[in-house]
Design a protein around this motif. Structure first.
Motif, PDB file in Angstrom:
ATOM      1  N   MET A   1     -60.695 -10.252 -19.048  1.00 50.58           N
ATOM      2  CA  MET A   1     -59.277 -10.607 -18.856  1.00 50.58           C
ATOM      3  C   MET A   1     -58.896 -10.437 -17.391  1.00 50.58           C
ATOM      4  O   MET A   1     -59.273  -9.462 -16.750  1.00 50.58           O
ATOM      5  N   THR A   2     -58.134 -11.387 -16.881  1.00 48.05           N
ATOM      6  CA  THR A   2     -57.662 -11.283 -15.501  1.00 48.05           C
ATOM      7  C   THR A   2     -56.590 -10.211 -15.399  1.00 48.05           C
ATOM      8  O   THR A   2     -55.682 -10.133 -16.217  1.00 48.05           O
ATOM      9  N   THR A   3     -56.713  -9.342 -14.418  1.00 50.18           N
ATOM     10  CA  THR A   3     -55.699  -8.321 -14.189  1.00 50.18           C
ATOM     11  C   THR A   3     -54.647  -8.883 -13.260  1.00 50.18           C
ATOM     12  O   THR A   3     -54.948  -9.335 -12.154  1.00 50.18           O
ATOM     13  N   THR A   4     -53.396  -8.915 -13.719  1.00 49.19           N
ATOM     14  CA  THR A   4     -52.319  -9.486 -12.921  1.00 49.19           C
ATOM     15  C   THR A   4     -51.881  -8.505 -11.848  1.00 49.19           C
ATOM     16  O   THR A   4     -52.155  -7.306 -11.915  1.00 49.19           O
ATOM     17  N   ARG A   5     -51.171  -9.021 -10.860  1.00 48.25           N
ATOM     18  CA  ARG A   5     -50.689  -8.194  -9.766  1.00 48.25           C
ATOM     19  C   ARG A   5     -49.780  -7.095 -10.308  1.00 48.25           C
ATOM     20  O   ARG A   5     -48.775  -7.368 -10.957  1.00 48.25           O
ATOM     21  N   ASN A   6     -50.149  -5.850 -10.050  1.00 50.92           N
ATOM     22  CA  ASN A   6     -49.327  -4.694 -10.435  1.00 50.92           C
ATOM     23  C   ASN A   6     -48.992  -4.692 -11.918  1.00 50.92           C
ATOM     24  O   ASN A   6     -47.917  -4.255 -12.327  1.00 50.92           O
ATOM     25  N   PRO A  12     -48.540  -6.549 -22.641  1.00 51.14           N
ATOM     26  CA  PRO A  12     -48.036  -7.929 -22.711  1.00 51.14           C
ATOM     27  C   PRO A  12     -47.116  -8.227 -21.535  1.00 51.14           C
ATOM     28  O   PRO A  12     -46.337  -7.372 -21.095  1.00 51.14           O
ATOM     29  N   LEU A  13     -47.216  -9.417 -21.013  1.00 48.43           N
ATOM     30  CA  LEU A  13     -46.318  -9.834 -19.944  1.00 48.43           C
ATOM     31  C   LEU A  13     -44.920 -10.053 -20.504  1.00 48.43           C
ATOM     32  O   LEU A  13     -44.748 -10.590 -21.603  1.00 48.43           O
ATOM     33  N   SER A  14     -43.925  -9.649 -19.736  1.00 50.45           N
ATOM     34  CA  SER A  14     -42.540  -9.889 -20.142  1.00 50.45           C
ATOM     35  C   SER A  14     -41.987 -11.062 -19.339  1.00 50.45           C
ATOM     36  O   SER A  14     -42.375 -11.306 -18.196  1.00 50.45           O
ATOM     37  N   VAL A  15     -41.076 -11.800 -19.966  1.00 45.63           N
ATOM     38  CA  VAL A  15     -40.500 -12.979 -19.335  1.00 45.63           C
ATOM     39  C   VAL A  15     -39.024 -13.075 -19.675  1.00 45.63           C
ATOM     40  O   VAL A  15     -38.608 -12.775 -20.789  1.00 45.63           O
ATOM     41  N   ARG A 123     -49.860 -21.324 -18.014  1.00 41.36           N
ATOM     42  CA  ARG A 123     -49.365 -21.528 -16.659  1.00 41.36           C
ATOM     43  C   ARG A 123     -48.779 -20.227 -16.101  1.00 41.36           C
ATOM     44  O   ARG A 123     -49.070 -19.832 -14.970  1.00 41.36           O
ATOM     45  N   LEU A 124     -47.938 -19.553 -16.884  1.00 41.19           N
ATOM     46  CA  LEU A 124     -47.309 -18.329 -16.383  1.00 41.19           C
ATOM     47  C   LEU A 124     -48.335 -17.236 -16.142  1.00 41.19           C
ATOM     48  O   LEU A 124     -48.242 -16.488 -15.159  1.00 41.19           O
ATOM     49  N   ARG A 125     -49.306 -17.118 -17.023  1.00 42.03           N
ATOM     50  CA  ARG A 125     -50.332 -16.089 -16.824  1.00 42.03           C
ATOM     51  C   ARG A 125     -51.090 -16.310 -15.509  1.00 42.03           C
ATOM     52  O   ARG A 125     -51.346 -15.365 -14.762  1.00 42.03           O
ATOM     53  N   SER A 126     -51.430 -17.540 -15.238  1.00 46.94           N
ATOM     54  CA  SER A 126     -52.172 -17.808 -13.999  1.00 46.94           C
ATOM     55  C   SER A 126     -51.293 -17.564 -12.772  1.00 46.94           C
ATOM     56  O   SER A 126     -51.775 -17.065 -11.750  1.00 46.94           O
ATOM     57  N   ILE A 127     -50.014 -17.885 -12.871  1.00 46.59           N
ATOM     58  CA  ILE A 127     -49.110 -17.679 -11.737  1.00 46.59           C
ATOM     59  C   ILE A 127     -48.922 -16.196 -11.465  1.00 46.59           C
ATOM     60  O   ILE A 127     -48.973 -15.747 -10.314  1.00 46.59           O
ATOM     61  N   VAL A 128     -48.698 -15.414 -12.512  1.00 45.36           N
ATOM     62  CA  VAL A 128     -48.539 -13.971 -12.335  1.00 45.36           C
ATOM     63  C   VAL A 128     -49.832 -13.356 -11.807  1.00 45.36           C
ATOM     64  O   VAL A 128     -49.816 -12.376 -11.056  1.00 45.36           O
TER      65      VAL A 128
END
Length: 492
Positions: A1-6, A12-15, A123-128
């Motif tokens: 899994m890609t680790t997002t910035r910070n 889970p990512l919040s939006v 798209r959002l996962r890759s951007i984050v």
């Protein structure tokens, strides 16, 4: 899994979704929210508490464009003060300007077009995660494949009891909490109020010379009636009491499905859904408003007698330059037909003042028409060029001071006329959908008042037991501009 910035890899990512513009955008945001939640995102209301903020922009007029840019900049500020890691622009402004918007607004981490919506979670996962997204190059969407207003799936199901002679194959509808068994239409409510917009169609086939919407919204595509009914049934389970049918041109509904009378047959089915009290139709093109549709809206139980008629002007010569049709006599005849069937019907419209070539006589024709029409609400817009429209190339443009002066004149007239129209309703018995309540005072909308833009009705001395979502019978006792003041008679 890609680790997002910070961001922890296992969290889970919040939006947060911020919606600007019209009710059609509200539906788009709820569909995006449904996709994101179904794919593991956590939805939050406060943008400052979100890993990513998605701003659903409006590209309709200059003021709305500026509001969209300002909102994106405010969201971008959260990247230095809150937990926000990415700000993403979607919606009409993003679709319309694409890479130009991205180039002029580096504060936004990505500018996504309508074609990105089906894969919004990825798209959002890759951007984050910090991956660059290349914004699209805008094209005239009328020359592309139409934008489908819902997802399609091979395992579609039939909706019995649908209008004869039409293809009633629809798709399953999945709302919050429903099992995601495949690529179906998905929606997650972001506003828990008793009214919800419900999309009839996407796009527009008309070629009004002042309007850019078809170029970035695409050609007109009706939703299948089964899809509309499924979503309406789901909305009823979410506490919705009023369905607000939205599209770029509701009078065209069904033409691409082979039945231009489809809306007349769909309205009784929608109003018969358990839990739905009101069905309201928005955006009718006067030149296309058929007698059968007038009768269906004016007389079908549960369908409110409300006519959102986009006149735009009354001078026949100005309307021809707008690539529209009509004149005062035909418009007043249309209003007479409506009021013959429903004397207390609500009627709202919009007009454009200062269109290229508009003479003083044209302006007087418009003012005379407005005085005779007795509209409940009229939106007044001063003309300005829109990128890519035919009218932007016209000769005979008025200077800005003249447009502003004429707009102020018509606005003042409209304010006087609509206040008078509201006063005519004193003594009327009206039904009001309660939308908020504090103590013994409540506020809502009468049947002739559309959401957000048509004023409200304030209910005084509300008895106990009445809550948000109730439909209350009341007598109009006073006015405040276009707003009504009423005393309750009872609830249902």
């Amino acid at each position: 899994m890609t680790t997002t910035r910070n961001h922890p890899a296992d969290a889970p990512l919040s939006v947060a979704l911020v919606t600007l513009g019209c009710a059609r955008n509200e539906v788009d945001s709820e569909e995006l929210a449904g996709r994101l939640e179904a794919d593991g995102f956590r939805l939050v209301d406060d943008a400052a508490e979100a890993d990513t903020v998605v701003v659903n922009t409006c590209g309709f007029v200059e003021a709305a464009k500026k509001d969209s840019v300002d909102t994106l900049l405010e969201a971008a500020d959260l990247k230095t003060t809150g937990r926000t890691q990415a700000v993403v622009a979607v919606g009409c402004l993003a679709e319309r300007y694409g890479k130009d918007l991205a180039g002029s607004l580096p504060e936004a981490d990505a500018v996504l077009g309508f074609d990105d919506y089906p894969d919004i979670a990825a798209r959002l996962r890759s951007i984050v995660a910090g991956e660059a997204h290349h914004p699209h190059t805008p094209q005239d969407r009328r020359r592309l494949l139409p934008i489908s207003p819902v997802d399609r799936d091979a395992s579609a199901i039939s909706v019995p009891g649908h209008a004869a002679g039409t293809d009633d194959i629809g798709t399953d509808f999945i709302g919050a909490g429903a099992p995601a068994t495949g690529p179906r239409a998905v929606r997650r409510r972001l506003d828990g109020g008793p009214m919800a917009p419900l999309k009839l169609a996407s796009g527009c086939d008309r070629r009004c010379s002042f309007c850019a919407i078809p170029s970035f919204r695409g050609s007109f595509v009706s939703r299948r009636p089964g899809d509309v009914l499924h979503e309406a049934q789901w909305l009823a389970t979410q506490g919705v009491r009023e369905l607000f049918l939205v599209s770029e041109n509701s009078t065209s509904y069904g033409k691409d499905l082979g039945d231009l009378r489809l809306l007349e047959t769909l309205l009784p089915e929608l109003s018969a859904i358990d839990g739905i009290d009101w069905v309201r139709v928005s955006y009718l093109q006067p030149a296309e408003t058929r007698p059968g549709l007038i009768e269906a809206i004016a007389t079908t139980p549960g369908v409110v007698p409300y006519f959102d008629l986009s006149f735009q002007h009354a001078s026949a010569s100005v309307l021809r330059r707008m690539r529209r049709f009509g004149d005062p006599e035909s418009f007043l005849g249309l209003l007479d037909r409506i009021r013959d069937l429903a004397p207390l019907a609500g009627v709202r419209s919009n007009v454009i003042v200062g269109f290229p070539g508009e003479t003083e006589a044209d302006l007087q024709t418009l003012c005379d028409f407005l005085e005779a029409a007795r509209l409940d609400v009229t939106g007044v817009f001063g003309y300005s060029d829109e990128d890519g429209t035919e009218a932007a190339t016209y000769d005979g443009k008025l200077d800005e001071d003249d447009v502003r002066e004429r707009t102020e004149h018509v606005t003042a007239l409209v304010e006087e006329l609509t206040a008078q129209r509201a006063e005519e309703r004193i003594g009327e018995s009206v039904e009001v959908l309660v939308e908020s309540q504090v103590g013994d005072t409540a506020e809502g909308r009468a049947a002739h008042q559309g959401p957000e833009v048509d004023g409200t009705t304030r209910l005084m001395h509300v008895p106990g037991g009445i809550t948000v979502g109730d439909v209350v019978r009341a007598t109009v006792t006073g006015t405040d501009g276009v707003d009504l003041i009423a005393t309750t008679e009872g609830a249902r």
